[in-house]
Design a protein around this motif. Structure first.
Motif, PDB file in Angstrom:
ATOM      1  N   ARG A  59     -59.277 -34.126  38.457  1.00 50.56           N
ATOM      2  CA  ARG A  59     -58.659 -35.398  38.050  1.00 50.56           C
ATOM      3  C   ARG A  59     -57.152 -35.390  38.221  1.00 50.56           C
ATOM      4  N   PRO A  64     -58.088 -37.002  46.920  1.00 52.94           N
ATOM      5  CA  PRO A  64     -59.277 -36.165  47.125  1.00 52.94           C
ATOM      6  C   PRO A  64     -59.164 -35.402  48.453  1.00 52.94           C
TER       7      PRO A  64
ATOM      8  N   GLY B  21     -66.720 -42.911  33.676  1.00 52.26           N
ATOM      9  CA  GLY B  21     -65.854 -41.953  32.991  1.00 52.26           C
ATOM     10  C   GLY B  21     -64.469 -41.855  33.576  1.00 52.26           C
ATOM     11  N   LEU B  22     -64.352 -42.110  34.895  1.00 48.94           N
ATOM     12  CA  LEU B  22     -63.009 -42.137  35.487  1.00 48.94           C
ATOM     13  C   LEU B  22     -62.367 -43.476  35.154  1.00 48.94           C
ATOM     14  N   SER B  23     -61.070 -43.578  35.407  1.00 48.73           N
ATOM     15  CA  SER B  23     -60.404 -44.861  35.223  1.00 48.73           C
ATOM     16  C   SER B  23     -60.489 -45.659  36.530  1.00 48.73           C
ATOM     17  N   GLU B  26     -58.146 -44.176  39.007  1.00 49.20           N
ATOM     18  CA  GLU B  26     -58.635 -42.975  39.689  1.00 49.20           C
ATOM     19  C   GLU B  26     -59.659 -43.332  40.766  1.00 49.20           C
ATOM     20  N   ASP B  30     -59.075 -42.281  44.551  1.00 47.33           N
ATOM     21  CA  ASP B  30     -60.011 -41.380  45.206  1.00 47.33           C
ATOM     22  C   ASP B  30     -60.683 -42.022  46.420  1.00 47.33           C
ATOM     23  N   GLY B  42     -51.498 -41.704  35.501  1.00 44.28           N
ATOM     24  CA  GLY B  42     -52.489 -42.331  34.620  1.00 44.28           C
ATOM     25  C   GLY B  42     -52.224 -42.151  33.137  1.00 44.28           C
TER      26      GLY B  42
END
Lengths: 409, 107
Positions: A59, A64, B21-23, B26, B30, B42
């Motif tokens: 995170r 990525p 679960g990620l924002s 994110e 990603d 974040g």
């Protein structure tokens, strides 16, 4: 190996140069040479959310893994550049490779300053700069079993680490050589506030103390102060600043002072060699034209954008308001501008409420703000600093008057 | 995996199969959605992940807290629908959510 752009350093700045080059449709070849084996990741969480175990490593990666492949950014990781040959336009790595560049971007940041005292390199003594530091078995194991942890240095890294360890239930002793914490970066009101917070949370704080030695045979057992007192420690975390990683540039003949000197386009004195971020000494518009070296994500990112745009022919000098944040306990500090060189500090709000700001002035002009749990002051403060507002202390101290209203007067 | 549709200011759509679960920030980062910078990673400090969430989704996305509202007060292109995407955690109820982006990020 030969690349159109070689970026040395895989931190915030180095990664952002590559990202912005591709965003600007740069089609040449790009390589990033990184000393660590990790793809680019965020460093601020290392002393906060990541250290506390609140965020997984994935995170805090800046992009990525597939991003770098898709954008054809070659990652040369686990390699350290040991020499630059500006005439030949090549760099040499510790593994003996020679890599050619069209443009070189030096974005190496710095290495944590180590304690220049006996025992300063004992196992169990470490900085917080890399994932490996925050992950270190010693750190994990020790911070789980440690009876007592000593933090050396009351700057942001030391205070943040102390807050995380304290929240995890650890006994923390914090040592600061100056007579207040944050002495290098903030005014006294802010220092005193954070000292009280840490003490109220149970951190044992010693100010104005010198560390003479780290005690222990095979591993740290304690920290000896100059008055002879030995503070027992199972782990010592050292946060006493960084040394810019610019030795190869100095050897190559670049103009260096505190870091490597760059002009307003982030160019060094060597042809086709730029430098950005923590290692770059630059004249900053928000430091009254003084030459400074800023250790922040803001500075790394914004200078990276200046370089990437410069490489694609869109040159514009670096002009970005410095900002910074630090989260400790439930306190959110946000800063705008640079307070160094202020001749007046105005308290705005009551620290006892745990929501207040310190406004810094120089010759009557607002140059910076430190805002604690006072986001509205921070966002308006950015405008005030950018505008170079001149205002009286009474006006600035009046919390009933939003800062932005002073702009329209 | 809820499918979230990020829409750039010029109308370009970026459908993203996002992980719970990620924002939202994110998920955008990603999947290389342009237009979200997220300089602070974040933690709600920089206001460079500004997006617009339509009123009909507010029940699912929740409302901004005080710090977020204050950060948003000065951003460019602010309106009723403004949110910081780092402050919205993705849940399965967000399947089909449309997230529109402003013309520029920051103050």
């Amino acid at each position: 190996m030969q690349f159109d752009v070689v970026i040395v350093g895989a931190g915030h700045g180095g990664a952002q140069v590559a990202v912005m080059l591709r965003t600007q449709k740069f089609e040449g070849s790009i390589a990033i040479i990184g000393e660590e084996s990790e793809l680019p990741y965020e460093r601020p969480p290392l002393s906060k959310e990541y250290f506390a175990g609140e965020k997984e490593f994935e995170r805090i990666q800046l992009r990525p893994a597939r991003y770098w492949d898709e954008r054809e950014v070659t990652m040369l990781l686990g390699k350290r550049v040991v020499a630059v040959d500006p005439a030949a336009h090549t760099v040499a790595t510790d593994g003996g490779e020679t890599i050619g560049y069209g443009k070189l971007v030096w974005a190496t940041g710095g290495h944590p300053r180590v304690l220049p005292i006996p025992g300063g390199d004992l196992p169990g003594v470490q900085g917080v700069r890399t994932r490996a530091d925050a992950d270190a078995d010693a750190m994990k194991a020790a911070s789980e079993t440690a009876g007592q942890i000593v933090v050396v240095g009351g700057g942001y890294i030391g205070l943040e680490a102390a807050a995380v360890l304290n929240k995890a239930g650890k006994k923390v002793v914090l040592l600061e050589a100056q007579n207040r914490v944050l002495a290098r970066v903030a005014g006294e009101e802010l220092s005193r506030f954070y000292e009280k917070e840490h003490r109220d949370h149970g951190v044992e704080l010693h100010l104005g103390v010198c560390v003479d030695a780290i005690e222990g045979d095979t591993r740290v057992t304690g920290v000896r102060l100059s008055d002879g007192e030995v503070i027992p420690a199972d782990l010592v975390i050292v946060g006493i600043g960084i040394i810019p990683a610019v030795a190869p540039l100095i050897a190559a003949g670049a103009d260096c002072a505190n870091g490597v000197r760059v002009d307003r386009l982030c160019k060094t004195s060597l042809p086709d060699v730029y430098a950005i971020g923590d290692c770059a000494a630059h004249v900053n518009d928000f430091a009254e034209g003084a030459e400074v070296r800023l250790e922040s994500v803001q500075n790394a990112n914004d200078q990276a954008n200046v370089v990437a745009k410069g490489i694609v022919g869109d040159e514009a000098p670096y002009h970005a308001i410095p900002w910074f944040w630090s989260n400790q306990y439930d306190l959110k500090l946000q800063t705008a501008g640079l307070s160094t060189g202020h001749d007046q500090a105005v308290l705005r709000g009551d620290p006892a409420t745990r929501s207040f700001s310190v406004v810094y002035l120089k010759a009557g002009k607002v140059i910076a703000l430190d805002c604690v749990n006072a986001t509205r002051d921070y966002v308006q403060g950015r405008m005030v600093v950018s505008a170079g507002l001149e205002a009286g202390p009474e006006q600035l101290a009046d919390i009933e008057t939003p800062l932005k209203e002073l702009l329209s007067v | 995996m809820p499918r979230i549709i990020f829409v750039e200011f010029d109308g370009t759509e970026h459908p993203v199969d996002a992980s719970n679960g990620l924002s939202l920030m994110e998920a955008a980062r990603d999947h290389d959605v342009p237009g979200i910078e997220a300089e602070c990673g974040g933690v709600g400090s920089c206001a460079t992940c500004h997006v617009y969430i339509d009123q009909e989704w507010v029940a699912v996305s929740g409302a901004a807290d005080r710090v977020e509202r204050e950060l948003l007060e000065m951003v460019e292109g602010r309106c009723e629908e403004s949110r910081l995407s780092c402050q919205i955690d993705i849940s399965h109820e967000m399947d089909g959510l449309i997230v529109r982006m402003p013309e520029a990020q920051g103050f």
